[in-house]
Design a protein around this motif. Structure first.
Motif, PDB file in Angstrom:
ATOM      1  N   HIS A  39      -7.446  -8.116  -0.829  1.00 58.57           N
ATOM      2  CA  HIS A  39      -6.944  -8.692   0.419  1.00 58.57           C
ATOM      3  C   HIS A  39      -5.564  -8.168   0.809  1.00 58.57           C
ATOM      4  N   ASP A  40      -4.894  -7.451  -0.085  1.00 58.19           N
ATOM      5  CA  ASP A  40      -3.596  -6.853   0.216  1.00 58.19           C
ATOM      6  C   ASP A  40      -3.701  -5.389   0.656  1.00 58.19           C
ATOM      7  N   VAL A  41      -4.911  -4.850   0.705  1.00 60.15           N
ATOM      8  CA  VAL A  41      -5.113  -3.440   1.036  1.00 60.15           C
ATOM      9  C   VAL A  41      -5.354  -3.282   2.536  1.00 60.15           C
ATOM     10  N   SER A  42      -4.571  -2.400   3.162  1.00 62.35           N
ATOM     11  CA  SER A  42      -4.759  -2.105   4.591  1.00 62.35           C
ATOM     12  C   SER A  42      -5.955  -1.188   4.783  1.00 62.35           C
ATOM     13  N   PHE A  43      -5.950  -0.068   4.043  1.00 64.86           N
ATOM     14  CA  PHE A  43      -7.072   0.868   4.090  1.00 64.86           C
ATOM     15  C   PHE A  43      -6.956   1.829   2.923  1.00 64.86           C
ATOM     16  N   VAL A  44      -8.047   2.557   2.677  1.00 60.59           N
ATOM     17  CA  VAL A  44      -8.083   3.577   1.639  1.00 60.59           C
ATOM     18  C   VAL A  44      -8.599   4.867   2.276  1.00 60.59           C
ATOM     19  N   LEU A  45      -7.842   5.937   2.077  1.00 59.45           N
ATOM     20  CA  LEU A  45      -8.243   7.252   2.549  1.00 59.45           C
ATOM     21  C   LEU A  45      -8.535   8.119   1.331  1.00 59.45           C
ATOM     22  N   ILE A  46      -9.715   8.708   1.301  1.00 58.69           N
ATOM     23  CA  ILE A  46     -10.124   9.557   0.180  1.00 58.69           C
ATOM     24  C   ILE A  46     -10.390  10.952   0.714  1.00 58.69           C
ATOM     25  N   SER A  47      -9.760  11.941   0.082  1.00 60.96           N
ATOM     26  CA  SER A  47     -10.022  13.330   0.464  1.00 60.96           C
ATOM     27  C   SER A  47     -10.614  14.074  -0.721  1.00 60.96           C
ATOM     28  N   VAL A  48     -11.377  15.113  -0.393  1.00 64.70           N
ATOM     29  CA  VAL A  48     -11.996  15.949  -1.430  1.00 64.70           C
ATOM     30  C   VAL A  48     -11.782  17.411  -1.075  1.00 64.70           C
ATOM     31  N   ASP A  65     -15.579  -5.490  -7.066  1.00 73.92           N
ATOM     32  CA  ASP A  65     -15.798  -6.850  -6.572  1.00 73.92           C
ATOM     33  C   ASP A  65     -14.725  -7.242  -5.565  1.00 73.92           C
ATOM     34  N   GLY A  66     -15.163  -7.766  -4.427  1.00 76.52           N
ATOM     35  CA  GLY A  66     -14.240  -8.257  -3.417  1.00 76.52           C
ATOM     36  C   GLY A  66     -13.722  -7.213  -2.442  1.00 76.52           C
ATOM     37  N   TRP A  67     -14.181  -5.973  -2.552  1.00 76.96           N
ATOM     38  CA  TRP A  67     -13.661  -4.894  -1.716  1.00 76.96           C
ATOM     39  C   TRP A  67     -14.579  -4.575  -0.530  1.00 76.96           C
ATOM     40  N   THR A  68     -15.528  -5.425  -0.241  1.00 74.78           N
ATOM     41  CA  THR A  68     -16.514  -5.187   0.820  1.00 74.78           C
ATOM     42  C   THR A  68     -15.875  -4.894   2.177  1.00 74.78           C
ATOM     43  N   TYR A  69     -14.812  -5.591   2.518  1.00 72.93           N
ATOM     44  CA  TYR A  69     -14.237  -5.477   3.860  1.00 72.93           C
ATOM     45  C   TYR A  69     -13.025  -4.548   3.943  1.00 72.93           C
ATOM     46  N   VAL A  70     -12.707  -3.870   2.859  1.00 68.67           N
ATOM     47  CA  VAL A  70     -11.584  -2.926   2.887  1.00 68.67           C
ATOM     48  C   VAL A  70     -12.034  -1.655   3.612  1.00 68.67           C
ATOM     49  N   PRO A  71     -11.338  -1.261   4.672  1.00 67.79           N
ATOM     50  CA  PRO A  71     -11.710  -0.028   5.370  1.00 67.79           C
ATOM     51  C   PRO A  71     -11.468   1.189   4.478  1.00 67.79           C
ATOM     52  N   VAL A  72     -12.430   2.100   4.482  1.00 70.89           N
ATOM     53  CA  VAL A  72     -12.320   3.316   3.674  1.00 70.89           C
ATOM     54  C   VAL A  72     -12.881   4.485   4.469  1.00 70.89           C
ATOM     55  N   MET A  73     -12.258   5.641   4.287  1.00 69.10           N
ATOM     56  CA  MET A  73     -12.700   6.840   5.005  1.00 69.10           C
ATOM     57  C   MET A  73     -12.538   8.055   4.111  1.00 69.10           C
ATOM     58  N   CYS A  74     -13.498   8.969   4.212  1.00 67.30           N
ATOM     59  CA  CYS A  74     -13.430  10.234   3.467  1.00 67.30           C
ATOM     60  C   CYS A  74     -13.093  11.371   4.422  1.00 67.30           C
ATOM     61  N   CYS A  87     -11.322  18.390  -6.746  1.00 69.75           N
ATOM     62  CA  CYS A  87     -10.326  17.325  -6.807  1.00 69.75           C
ATOM     63  C   CYS A  87     -10.588  16.259  -5.743  1.00 69.75           C
ATOM     64  N   ILE A  88     -10.499  15.017  -6.173  1.00 63.70           N
ATOM     65  CA  ILE A  88     -10.633  13.852  -5.302  1.00 63.70           C
ATOM     66  C   ILE A  88      -9.256  13.196  -5.250  1.00 63.70           C
ATOM     67  N   ARG A  89      -8.735  12.998  -4.043  1.00 66.66           N
ATOM     68  CA  ARG A  89      -7.423  12.372  -3.872  1.00 66.66           C
ATOM     69  C   ARG A  89      -7.591  11.061  -3.113  1.00 66.66           C
ATOM     70  N   VAL A  90      -6.769  10.080  -3.470  1.00 67.87           N
ATOM     71  CA  VAL A  90      -6.829   8.767  -2.834  1.00 67.87           C
ATOM     72  C   VAL A  90      -5.439   8.376  -2.349  1.00 67.87           C
ATOM     73  N   MET A  91      -5.379   7.845  -1.128  1.00 65.20           N
ATOM     74  CA  MET A  91      -4.174   7.203  -0.609  1.00 65.20           C
ATOM     75  C   MET A  91      -4.583   5.775  -0.260  1.00 65.20           C
ATOM     76  N   MET A  92      -4.027   4.831  -0.995  1.00 67.51           N
ATOM     77  CA  MET A  92      -4.315   3.421  -0.797  1.00 67.51           C
ATOM     78  C   MET A  92      -3.058   2.765  -0.207  1.00 67.51           C
ATOM     79  N   THR A  93      -3.185   2.135   0.943  1.00 69.59           N
ATOM     80  CA  THR A  93      -2.040   1.459   1.538  1.00 69.59           C
ATOM     81  C   THR A  93      -2.163  -0.042   1.280  1.00 69.59           C
ATOM     82  N   VAL A  94      -1.086  -0.615   0.728  1.00 65.12           N
ATOM     83  CA  VAL A  94      -1.134  -2.018   0.307  1.00 65.12           C
ATOM     84  C   VAL A  94       0.105  -2.775   0.751  1.00 65.12           C
TER      85      VAL A  94
END
Length: 126
Positions: A39-48, A65-74, A87-94
């Motif tokens: 619930h503290d996550v704004s969004f997650v951006l994943i690049s490959v 668990d509980g991450w159903t409504y977190v916006p995510v984009m590749c 390589c898989i990179r993640v930027m998680m904004t919280v």
């Protein structure tokens, strides 16, 4: 305050199961190291990198668990010659009260070479 948490991991093969499993490992470690709640996550951006095409790594987020409504984009990384392959990179904004220097960025497997100065290993030595 909104903060970014960075992470990266590499895979050995361009196989769906390995891509999703590696991404899940990375996400879980980022969450654990920074005490992140969905619930503290704004969004997650994943690049490959261009050599990862067998699966959307964002599927791994849905295993948490509980991450159903977190916006995510590749998205794809810029194909710079000589850059780290598979390589898989993640930027998680919280939303967090942590200062930037208190954030634990997580770099696993061969990706540890990308930012050894900011990696989880470096933070735990402090």
């Amino acid at each position: 305050m909104i903060r970014g948490i960075r992470g990266a991991i590499t895979v050995e093969r361009n196989e769906a199961g390995e891509i999703i499993a590696a991404t899940e490992t990375l996400l879980r470690e980022m969450v654990r190291a920074n005490d992140v709640a969905a619930h503290d996550v704004s969004f997650v951006l994943i690049s490959v990198t261009d050599d990862i095409t067998a699966a959307f790594p964002a599927q791994a987020l849905r295993r948490l668990d509980g991450w159903t409504y977190v916006p995510v984009m590749c998205t794809r990384e810029i194909p710079v010659p000589g850059s780290l392959p598979r390589c898989i990179r993640v930027m998680m904004t919280v939303e967090t009260d942590k200062r930037q220097d208190e954030i634990c960025h997580v770099y696993l497997k061969d990706a540890a070479m990308l930012r050894p100065d900011l990696s989880l290993t470096k933070k735990t030595e402090m």
